[in-house]
Write a protein that holds these residues in place. Sequence first.
Motif: not given
Length: 404
Positions: A267-272, A308-310, A354-362
């Motif tokens: 999910t960090f890739a989604f952030n980017v 790497i995640p992307s 998306g919101y939960g993944a960012r707050l929950g560290f993945g």
Amino acid sequence: MTESAVAQPPLFGGRWQIDRFVVSTALAGVALLGGLIWLETAPFMVALFVIGTVLGIALYHGAFGFTAGWRNLVVHRKGAGMRAQLLLFGLSSLIMVPLLHSGQEGLIGAVAPVGTSLVVGSFLFGLGMQLGGGCGSGTLFTVGAGNIRMVITLVFFIIGTVVGSIHLPWWLDQPGVDPISLVTPLGVSGAILAQWLGLGLIAFWVNRTERKAHGSVERAALLWQAPSHGLVRTLLTGRWPFTWAILVLALGNALTLAIGGSPWSITFAFNVWGAKALEAVGVNMGQFEFWQWEYPAMALKDSVLTNIPSVMNFGVLLGAMLAAGLANRFNEASRNRPEPRQFYAAVIGGLLLGYGARLGFGCNIGALFSGIASASVHAWIWFACAFVGSLIGIRLRPWFRLPN
């Protein structure tokens, strides 16, 4: 295991047909993107791209996800999907915990803080899983397989991660403690045994639940069973026994750690991607604290082909597309268009994911799978809170005309 119709051809009989256009397109995409990654970065990134592609194939052909596995346990009292997940966690823990603590330099586990942000984020993610129709990996591989509804989920998943990144510094200021690794108090062997004990207790509960409802525990889905039309055809067109997918996913995560220096994440890739899209239309993401931190700032500045995640996500998308073409199921998935309420569920679910993944560290991969494989306490809390959120999401699904 999403409800996204990753239906597979039967294991027995039938004429072997593939979608030549989809297979050719996927292979061309792999070759083109692999070449660009080679030119942009280094051979190790190409290796990670290939690993991502293989993981996408395994996710599709193994129909391996988390959303439907949890729902099948809750609604139908069938635990095959959950047992597969527990086996995956146990095997990965056995491989990756010793690797992380082998003394090899540059390896970093998925170990995150424990606090308000984790609890709230994982709960929201679990709720979003059931409304959006997939977890992090489930959303990604079903989009690659051509599912229209999951494209909607993915778009709003990306939006949710960006909003979450803006809010994350505030959430991190709320009560919590620093990351906790089970290896610190228990050692490598003790941490693995403790996690196996925890996974065993969950497996006992899952089996007891299924046995109470059905009188026995179905184990066939986890056993090796040679199909009558041969090993090669099953390998290429599916459906794989869960054990095949478990082995590929566990080894893929371990290789990701060994080659890339950290476990598999999505999910960090989604952030980017979301942040870069906003910057492309004139939004200065550097004004927000999250994007001033060293790693996010570097990822925002650099090409996605160096992230790497992307790179691995691109591989998962193309791998799932290839698998769907080999199974001759891509067009079937692309015709699965949502009704209005299902569209709203995809929007809401995607935002929560998306919101939960960012707050929950993945997501289920970066926080849960890789977290347990790193012997992190936060992964177990994520598991519990996401499951509670999923329970609520399951009960909301009928209102959105989503089948249970």
